[in-house]
Design a protein around this motif. Structure first.
Motif, PDB file in Angstrom:
ATOM      1  N   ARG A   1       0.836  -1.192   0.000  1.00 18.31           N
ATOM      2  CA  ARG A   1       0.000   0.000   0.000  1.00 18.31           C
ATOM      3  C   ARG A   1       0.875   1.248   0.000  1.00 18.31           C
ATOM      4  O   ARG A   1       0.560   2.252  -0.588  1.00 18.31           O
ATOM      5  CB  ARG A   1      -0.877   0.029   1.236  1.00 18.31           C
ATOM      6  N   GLU A   2       1.977   1.115   0.711  1.00 18.50           N
ATOM      7  CA  GLU A   2       2.856   2.265   0.782  1.00 18.50           C
ATOM      8  C   GLU A   2       4.272   1.804   1.091  1.00 18.50           C
ATOM      9  O   GLU A   2       4.473   0.905   1.891  1.00 18.50           O
ATOM     10  CB  GLU A   2       2.376   3.216   1.877  1.00 18.50           C
TER      11      GLU A   2
ATOM     12  N   ILE B   1       7.994   3.487   2.163  1.00 17.80           N
ATOM     13  CA  ILE B   1       8.664   4.721   2.563  1.00 17.80           C
ATOM     14  C   ILE B   1      10.129   4.406   2.769  1.00 17.80           C
ATOM     15  O   ILE B   1      10.476   3.471   3.480  1.00 17.80           O
ATOM     16  CB  ILE B   1       8.088   5.281   3.875  1.00 17.80           C
TER      17      ILE B   1
ATOM     18  N   PHE C   1      -3.839  -4.038   8.804  1.00 13.56           N
ATOM     19  CA  PHE C   1      -2.687  -3.756   7.965  1.00 13.56           C
ATOM     20  C   PHE C   1      -1.503  -4.533   8.525  1.00 13.56           C
ATOM     21  O   PHE C   1      -1.537  -4.992   9.668  1.00 13.56           O
ATOM     22  CB  PHE C   1      -2.353  -2.266   7.967  1.00 13.56           C
ATOM     23  N   MET C   2      -0.504  -4.678   7.713  1.00 12.88           N
ATOM     24  CA  MET C   2       0.753  -5.178   8.242  1.00 12.88           C
ATOM     25  C   MET C   2       1.811  -4.174   7.863  1.00 12.88           C
ATOM     26  O   MET C   2       1.737  -3.530   6.820  1.00 12.88           O
ATOM     27  CB  MET C   2       1.081  -6.544   7.674  1.00 12.88           C
ATOM     28  N   PHE C   3       2.754  -4.037   8.729  1.00 12.09           N
ATOM     29  CA  PHE C   3       3.732  -2.983   8.550  1.00 12.09           C
ATOM     30  C   PHE C   3       5.079  -3.519   8.973  1.00 12.09           C
ATOM     31  O   PHE C   3       5.170  -4.221   9.968  1.00 12.09           O
ATOM     32  CB  PHE C   3       3.310  -1.805   9.442  1.00 12.09           C
TER      33      PHE C   3
ATOM     34  N   SER D   1       3.933  -0.707   4.187  1.00 14.13           N
ATOM     35  CA  SER D   1       2.608  -0.981   4.724  1.00 14.13           C
ATOM     36  C   SER D   1       1.886  -1.821   3.694  1.00 14.13           C
ATOM     37  O   SER D   1       1.775  -1.422   2.531  1.00 14.13           O
ATOM     38  CB  SER D   1       1.882   0.337   4.969  1.00 14.13           C
TER      39      SER D   1
ATOM     40  N   PRO E   1      -1.284  -5.037   2.794  1.00 11.92           N
ATOM     41  CA  PRO E   1      -2.568  -5.569   3.272  1.00 11.92           C
ATOM     42  C   PRO E   1      -2.340  -6.665   4.310  1.00 11.92           C
ATOM     43  O   PRO E   1      -1.282  -7.292   4.316  1.00 11.92           O
ATOM     44  CB  PRO E   1      -3.209  -6.148   2.006  1.00 11.92           C
ATOM     45  N   PRO E   2      -3.319  -6.887   5.168  1.00  8.80           N
ATOM     46  CA  PRO E   2      -3.126  -7.852   6.249  1.00  8.80           C
ATOM     47  C   PRO E   2      -3.175  -9.284   5.758  1.00  8.80           C
ATOM     48  O   PRO E   2      -4.221  -9.919   5.768  1.00  8.80           O
ATOM     49  CB  PRO E   2      -4.273  -7.552   7.202  1.00  8.80           C
TER      50      PRO E   2
ATOM     51  N   VAL F   1       1.876   3.727  15.250  1.00  9.49           N
ATOM     52  CA  VAL F   1       1.868   3.219  13.878  1.00  9.49           C
ATOM     53  C   VAL F   1       0.489   2.661  13.544  1.00  9.49           C
ATOM     54  O   VAL F   1      -0.032   2.873  12.450  1.00  9.49           O
ATOM     55  CB  VAL F   1       2.964   2.156  13.677  1.00  9.49           C
TER      56      VAL F   1
ATOM     57  N   TYR G   1      -1.856   3.683  10.235  1.00  9.53           N
ATOM     58  CA  TYR G   1      -2.263   2.796   9.149  1.00  9.53           C
ATOM     59  C   TYR G   1      -3.540   2.021   9.442  1.00  9.53           C
ATOM     60  O   TYR G   1      -3.995   1.256   8.610  1.00  9.53           O
ATOM     61  CB  TYR G   1      -1.124   1.852   8.785  1.00  9.53           C
ATOM     62  N   GLY G   2      -4.104   2.200  10.605  1.00 10.40           N
ATOM     63  CA  GLY G   2      -5.328   1.470  10.911  1.00 10.40           C
ATOM     64  C   GLY G   2      -6.575   2.265  10.609  1.00 10.40           C
ATOM     65  O   GLY G   2      -7.625   1.993  11.165  1.00 10.40           O
TER      66      GLY G   2
ATOM     67  N   ARG H   1     -10.577   2.140   6.067  1.00  4.59           N
ATOM     68  CA  ARG H   1     -10.498   2.118   4.610  1.00  4.59           C
ATOM     69  C   ARG H   1     -11.876   1.871   4.048  1.00  4.59           C
ATOM     70  O   ARG H   1     -12.688   1.191   4.659  1.00  4.59           O
ATOM     71  CB  ARG H   1      -9.559   1.003   4.162  1.00  4.59           C
TER      72      ARG H   1
ATOM     73  N   GLU I   1     -13.034  -3.037   1.169  1.00  2.00           N
ATOM     74  CA  GLU I   1     -12.106  -3.597   0.200  1.00  2.00           C
ATOM     75  C   GLU I   1     -12.784  -4.760  -0.508  1.00  2.00           C
ATOM     76  O   GLU I   1     -13.046  -5.785   0.096  1.00  2.00           O
ATOM     77  CB  GLU I   1     -10.835  -4.077   0.907  1.00  2.00           C
TER      78      GLU I   1
ATOM     79  N   HIS J   1     -11.014  -8.700  -1.642  1.00  2.00           N
ATOM     80  CA  HIS J   1      -9.934  -9.041  -0.728  1.00  2.00           C
ATOM     81  C   HIS J   1     -10.441  -9.889   0.429  1.00  2.00           C
ATOM     82  O   HIS J   1      -9.862  -9.915   1.481  1.00  2.00           O
ATOM     83  CB  HIS J   1      -9.279  -7.775  -0.188  1.00  2.00           C
TER      84      HIS J   1
ATOM     85  N   ILE K   1      -8.215 -12.236   2.061  1.00  2.00           N
ATOM     86  CA  ILE K   1      -7.174 -11.624   2.868  1.00  2.00           C
ATOM     87  C   ILE K   1      -7.682 -11.390   4.288  1.00  2.00           C
ATOM     88  O   ILE K   1      -6.991 -11.644   5.255  1.00  2.00           O
ATOM     89  CB  ILE K   1      -6.717 -10.305   2.220  1.00  2.00           C
TER      90      ILE K   1
ATOM     91  N   THR L   1      -7.155 -14.282   6.531  1.00  2.00           N
ATOM     92  CA  THR L   1      -5.830 -14.684   6.975  1.00  2.00           C
ATOM     93  C   THR L   1      -5.166 -13.641   7.858  1.00  2.00           C
ATOM     94  O   THR L   1      -4.119 -13.885   8.418  1.00  2.00           O
ATOM     95  CB  THR L   1      -4.913 -14.947   5.770  1.00  2.00           C
ATOM     96  N   GLY L   2      -5.792 -12.487   7.935  1.00  2.00           N
ATOM     97  CA  GLY L   2      -5.194 -11.435   8.744  1.00  2.00           C
ATOM     98  C   GLY L   2      -5.192 -11.801  10.219  1.00  2.00           C
ATOM     99  O   GLY L   2      -5.985 -12.600  10.687  1.00  2.00           O
ATOM    100  N   ASN L   3      -4.309 -11.208  10.933  1.00  2.00           N
ATOM    101  CA  ASN L   3      -4.258 -11.464  12.371  1.00  2.00           C
ATOM    102  C   ASN L   3      -5.387 -10.718  13.053  1.00  2.00           C
ATOM    103  O   ASN L   3      -5.602  -9.558  12.773  1.00  2.00           O
ATOM    104  CB  ASN L   3      -2.960 -10.931  12.951  1.00  2.00           C
TER     105      ASN L   3
END
Lengths: 369, 405
Positions: A205-206, A208, A272-274, A288, A290-291, B310, B314-315, B318, B321, B324, B327, B330-332
């Motif tokens: 997504r991003e 940096i 998100f994952m970062f 950053s 997607p999760p 952080v 980023y949280g 959105r 989606e 997705h 996704i 599978t996310g935590n």
């Protein structure tokens, strides 16, 4: 300009009235000081030079010029050519609290005249500092007034001069310095191009790119709806977060702040994952994504593979090393990839799908400029 | 610091199987249902400010340490922390810094408290903080003393170490002696406050002097071994948070169990130090029983800041989606984070969100490299499950003492 080593020395002058906060700023950005440490600093006598290696081939030659009247007169008269010759950037710091603002501006325009004479191609950044001392609701207005007034005194730099409100107590300092650094980086466009490709490959997504020691952002790539992220100041905020963390680690573990670097930081949440990891000798890459564990693992592997490509950009040592090196690296990374493929069980499908592409960056995609 | 806060570990580790379950087992918990479906909000800092944020089941009402008699009328069941002390000793500043995240420098502008300020914390533990004006005479007959002290969890007495403290000690002793008759089990926690302004030597001298004076006077009045603990605090560093952590820990009946669980986790995974943090207040509600030092607490506390900041960036919400969905699965669900340091020999940091309020943070030495993460993940999962049984939520699980194996 291009010497054999193609190392770019850029001369940066840091000027302004005595007590305006020049050295404080420098210590925080470049020497791992915490904001409240700066009260230990004494007055700067004459000029303090520091060489800061930034992004491998960019060397900042920072002249922190003591601002007492005697010194300034000396710069303007006896050392005029020495101080103002071949300057890439002049950073002039105004103290918002100053009681003699008109006098400050007169001193500023003297310096501008000297600069115009010796280095007409230089770029001028004006930082209006200590903004934290102004009431929040008055800040914007006061800043605009001052900026307009200073602009009229900027002679031939009138149209190109940039103004920033800053304070060492928040991330505005990083915002200003990020812009200054971005101006100085010689191959920003190439780096951005590569980052953009990398972002496509790993579906980030991003991305940096941060400089390691200063935590200043070099550049960033934002894709898709991340562009609507309401935190428009997130780059400076992350700079500031990273810096604070570094200091906290240094303070409590007894490692010197300069080497309290993390190898990797990851944060995974449901949204998100970062992660931040080392990209080259002087840069960290924050991503950053997607999760998803698959995307995460694939991204990490791909960043590992793309490192040599960036490292080469970073150093850019010989005239045309591009092709052989690219091949050498890609062969190597092919091997790496095979080895890694055997190991990666979880994110396999994702990885196979995307694994080929960074190699194509390595060979043909990127570095033809 | 005083070691009397370890008194608790004398209690049986298996104290809870016989705990009255029915009280909270019945309240069907909304869980995360008030959050938008699919929006897996994690580590949200401002949750406690939402008026309708769902409140976690209060852990089993504290039955000891509180001085509450079994037959006393049922109150709101929240442990209550009373902040008392001379005027201008820093009570309101403490409560603003710890519970409202006010920057310490802003506390200069806090006005004098003129009436009792009651504030509720909806965090992992539900508790109330009562901030008392310094000038009140609590034992004036006009005051309903019972009402104030009946459900008290701890009495925090703040003494300004930079000021003349004899009168403060006198009043403290008077209070303790007065309370001794009706509420002998109240924990009295003395914060020797504003120590940041004192030199090292002077600081410990003052601290010792205060302890000495309080204890002498109490024993002169025939009150030996009073349940009084002392802490050196300052709002300009983490010491105030650490002191509060210790105060709060005494109010958690399950503490021995939590400590046993953490110990077991630490030895299984070669973790140097593990903390169970309340994310909002950055108070740790338990740690393993290896010696603590303030440095590792500060690292962990700063680390939470990094993760929260952080996550905030980023949280963001959105737009939905599409495409997705796989996704999302599978996310935590629980945030997790890991920091590995560049140089050998430095600690690793590991954070795992346990539930909405708690996070587990582990400091690991370099003998447990990051490759072991899978093992750690697994064991933390086990720990999490065990914790669920200690603090049952929606599920009506029969709580059992569990440990890793």
């Amino acid at each position: 300009m291009n010497t054999g080593k193609r190392q770019k020395q850029r001369k940066v002058l840091l000027m302004g009235k005595s007590g305006a906060g020049k050295s404080s700023m420098r210590s925080i950005v470049f020497s791992n000081y915490v904001a409240k440490d700066v009260r230990r600093l004494g007055a700067t006598i004459d000029v303090e030079h520091s060489n800061i290696k930034f992004m491998g081939n960019l060397m900042l030659n920072l002249w922190d010029c003591g601002g007492q009247d005697g010194f300034v007169e000396n710069y303007l008269n006896h050392q005029r050519n020495h101080v103002f010759g071949s300057v890439a950037v002049l950073i002039f710091v105004f103290d918002i609290e100053s009681r003699e603002f008109p006098a400050d501006v007169i001193s500023y325009s003297n310096i501008i005249r000297a600069l115009q004479e010796c280095s007409p191609g230089a770029k001028v950044f004006v930082l209006i500092h200590k903004m934290d001392l102004v009431q929040a609701r008055l800040r914007a207005q006061l800043f605009d007034e001052r900026a307009e007034y200073i602009r009229t005194a900027s002679e031939s730099f009138r149209d190109s001069v940039d103004f920033f409100p800053t304070s060492i107590w928040d991330q505005s300092l990083y915002k200003a310095w990020t812009q200054i650094i971005y101006f100085l980086i010689p191959n920003a466009a190439t780096i951005e191009g590569l980052l953009q490709q990398l972002a496509e490959v790993i579906d980030a997504r991003e991305l940096i790119l941060y400089e390691r020691t200063t935590c200043l952002m070099v550049t960033h790539v934002t894709r898709g709806e991340e562009g609507q992220n309401p935190f428009t100041d997130r780059f400076e905020r992350i700079s500031s977060i990273l810096k604070t963390h570094k200091q906290s680690m240094a303070k409590h573990t007894g490692i010197p702040a300069g080497s309290a670097n993390f190898a990797e930081m990851q944060i995974k949440t449901g949204r998100f994952m970062f992660f931040i990891t080392r990209l080259t000798e002087n840069t960290n890459l924050a991503a950053s994504i997607p999760p998803s564990e698959q995307v995460f693992n694939a991204a990490r592997v791909n960043i590992l593979l793309v490192r040599p490509k960036f490292a080469e950009l970073d150093i850019a040592s010989k005239p045309r090393p591009g092709i052989q090196q690219a091949f050498a690296h890609s062969a190597e990374s092919d091997r790496d990839r095979d080895r890694l493929r055997d190991h990666s069980a979880g994110g396999e499908s994702e990885y196979r799908g995307k694994g080929k592409e960074p190699v194509s960056i390595g060979m043909g995609g990127g570095f033809d400029g | 610091m005083d070691s009397s806060h370890r008194r608790l570990s004398a209690h049986s580790q298996r104290s809870h199987p016989d705990e009255p379950l029915s009280e909270h087992g019945e309240a069907p918990q909304a869980g995360s249902s008030r959050l938008k479906p699919g929006a897996q909000l994690t580590l949200m800092r401002y949750l406690q400010d939402l008026p309708d944020a769902d409140v976690p089941p209060s852990p089993v009402p504290p039955r000891y340490h509180t001085g509450r008699l079994p037959n006393s009328k049922a109150g709101d069941g929240k442990p209550r922390l009373l902040l008392m002390g001379q005027r201008r000793s820093g009570k309101s500043s403490i409560s603003s810094v710890v519970f409202h995240k006010l920057p310490p420098s802003e506390t200069l502008y806090i006005e004098t408290t003129t009436r009792i300020k009651k504030e509720s914390m909806h965090s992992f533990m539900d508790f109330q903080v009562w901030d008392f004006p310094g000038h009140l005479d609590y034992f004036d007959p006009a005051f309903d003393v019972d009402n104030i002290f009946e459900e008290i969890g701890a009495l925090i007495w703040v003494i300004d170490a930079q000021d003349e403290y004899l009168e403060a000690i006198m009043r403290l002793n008077m209070t303790i002696l007065n309370l001794q008759n009706s509420y002998p089990n109240i924990n009295v926690e003395v914060f020797v406050h504003k120590v940041d302004g004192l030199s090292e030597d002077y600081k410990s001298d003052t601290f010792r002097d205060i302890i000495q004076r309080v204890q002498d006077e109490l024993s002169d009045n025939g009150y030996e071994n009073a349940p009084v603990s002392f802490y050196q605090t300052s709002i300009y560093d983490h010491s105030i948070f650490e002191a509060f952590s210790k105060v709060i820990q005494k109010l958690i009946p399950q503490l021995p169990t939590l400590e046993a669980l953490l110990n077991s986790l630490c030895s299984t995974c070669h973790i140097e130090k593990a903390y169970l943090f309340d994310i909002m207040s950055k108070i740790y509600i338990a740690t393993d029983t290896s010696p603590t030092d303030i440095g590792s607490y500060e690292i962990c506390s700063d680390y939470i800041d990094v993760v929260i900041d952080v996550s905030e960036i980023y949280g963001w919400d959105r737009p939905a989606e599409n495409g997705h969905s796989e996704i999302a699965e599978t996310g935590n669900n629980d945030a997790e984070s890991l920091i590995t340091m560049e140089r050998k020999g430095n600690n690793y940091l590991y954070l795992r969100e346990i539930n909405k309020y708690l996070a587990l943070i582990c400091l690991m030495g370099d003998d447990s490299p990051a490759e072991k993460k899978a093992v750690i993940d697994y064991n933390v999962g086990v720990f999490q499950a065990a914790l669920k049984q200690v603090f049952p939520r929606a599920e009506r699980d029969v709580p059992q003492t569990t440990s890793e194996e």
